[in-house]
Design an enzyme around this catalytic site. Structure first.
Site, PDB file in Angstrom:
ATOM      1  N   GLY A   1       0.826  -1.190   0.000  1.00 20.20           N
ATOM      2  CA  GLY A   1       0.000   0.000   0.000  1.00 20.20           C
ATOM      3  C   GLY A   1       0.865   1.246   0.000  1.00 20.20           C
ATOM      4  O   GLY A   1       2.030   1.222   0.420  1.00 20.20           O
ATOM      5  N   CYS A   2       0.297   2.347  -0.461  1.00 19.16           N
ATOM      6  CA  CYS A   2       1.093   3.572  -0.593  1.00 19.16           C
ATOM      7  C   CYS A   2       1.519   4.121   0.771  1.00 19.16           C
ATOM      8  O   CYS A   2       2.722   4.319   1.018  1.00 19.16           O
ATOM      9  CB  CYS A   2       0.333   4.614  -1.406  1.00 19.16           C
ATOM     10  SG  CYS A   2      -1.341   4.959  -0.835  1.00 19.16           S
ATOM     11  N   HIS A   3       0.566   4.372   1.665  1.00 22.66           N
ATOM     12  CA  HIS A   3       0.941   4.864   2.994  1.00 22.66           C
ATOM     13  C   HIS A   3       1.847   3.864   3.700  1.00 22.66           C
ATOM     14  O   HIS A   3       2.801   4.252   4.394  1.00 22.66           O
ATOM     15  CB  HIS A   3      -0.306   5.101   3.849  1.00 22.66           C
ATOM     16  CG  HIS A   3      -1.192   6.210   3.381  1.00 22.66           C
ATOM     17  ND1 HIS A   3      -0.801   7.533   3.382  1.00 22.66           N
ATOM     18  CD2 HIS A   3      -2.476   6.190   2.917  1.00 22.66           C
ATOM     19  CE1 HIS A   3      -1.803   8.285   2.933  1.00 22.66           C
ATOM     20  NE2 HIS A   3      -2.826   7.497   2.643  1.00 22.66           N
TER      21      HIS A   3
END
Length: 313
Positions: free
Chosen positions: A114-116
């Protein structure tokens, strides 16, 4: 060697579209087609995936879970959803973590981070692995993203004629402290508990700035120890770099969209004058190292290609 047969399942979403666009520019791939009617049929999609050399699942979590049991065990799959990031038998696709690059070369099931989560894991996982941050540490994280991180619906909301003044200001969300990236943030770093995490979306298209404060006396560390440990861990990496202690910021500012359009991630190590507090900041593009760029990097490794092919450094 013939062309690799690639299928992008869910190519109409933001991540799928960007992956498809990247692959279209490369001559070593043949993109397998599927009709619009067949896209709604899980068995038809599975049949195409089973014909491929590698497929991307750019789907909602439930749809990704639905199709995987129908796939041959030897077909190579990259899942960009949250569904399999902590699932047994899946390799977590952050190649720069120790032993992951080697695992990717033979993996058939890979979960794209995931990005975060990428922004948190990149600086924290090495510190836990090296024993500098205890697994029981209770960390905090704030992560700022451009509105493209919210997908097509949010992009349309921000780019339409403005009627809601709230869109003009940064907006925190995930306020129940139950964001979908939290399980991987704990599992991949080795922490026994996820951080307290507040994501923020703001009125710019792309770019992510993930901030993790450290209480250095509580950890028994100096800022230089932390900065040196991260620099050593990522030495020689092409997609992740570490700035020297208290260097790299632009005149005391750091714009979250500074690396928009690029596929690399930079870590900043910033400390206060008396060395008691430190901020680790990951800067990257939520659509680059935070999603489609990370997926392409993993694909390159899985197919034995140049790791950075098709990526923008």
């Amino acid at each position: 060697m013939g062309k690799y047969k690639i299928f992008v399942d869910g190519s109409s979403g933001t991540t799928g579209l960007r992956i498809a666009d990247r692959l279209a520019e490369r001559s070593e791939f043949t993109i397998l087609p599927i009709s619009e009617a067949e896209r709604k049929d899980v068995h038809a999609r599975a049949a195409v995936i089973n014909e491929s050399d590698l497929s991307f699942l750019c789907l909602p979590d439930d749809a990704a879970r639905e199709v995987v049991p129908l796939l041959r065990p030897d077909v190579r799959v990259l899942d960009t959803s949250t569904a399999h990031r902590t699932a047994p038998g899946w390799t977590y696709g952050l190649p720069e973590l120790h032993d992951t690059r080697k695992a990717l070369k033979t993996a058939t099931r890979v979960a794209v981070p995931g990005c975060h989560a990428t922004g948190f894991i990149a600086p924290v996982a090495p510190l836990v692995e090296l024993g500098l941050v205890p697994k029981t540490a209770l960390l905090h994280c704030t992560s700022l993203t451009g509105y493209s991180g919210g997908g097509k619906k949010m992009i349309a909301q921000y780019e339409a004629e403005r009627t809601d003044p709230a869109l003009d200001a940064p907006r925190s969300y995930g306020l129940a402290l139950h964001h979908k990236h939290l399980p991987e943030m704990a599992a991949i770093t080795g922490l026994t508990a996820p951080p307290t995490f507040v994501p923020v979306v703001a009125d710019y298209y792309a770019g992510m700035e993930t901030m993790i404060p450290l209480d250095l006396p509580a950890l028994g560390l100096t800022a230089q120890q932390v900065a040196d440990a991260l620099a050593d861990y990522y030495a020689g990496q092409k997609m992740i770099s570490v700035h020297p202690l208290n260097e790299g910021a632009d005149g005391g500012f750091l714009a979250a969209n500074k690396l928009a359009g690029l596929d690399r991630l930079e870590i900043f190590c910033l400390a206060n004058p008396d060395g008691t507090q430190m901020e680790l900041i990951s800067l990257f593009d939520n659509l680059g190292k935070g999603s489609s760029g990370a997926a392409v990097q993993c694909m390159n490794l899985m197919l034995g290609l140049d790791e950075t092919a098709g990526l923008v450094l």
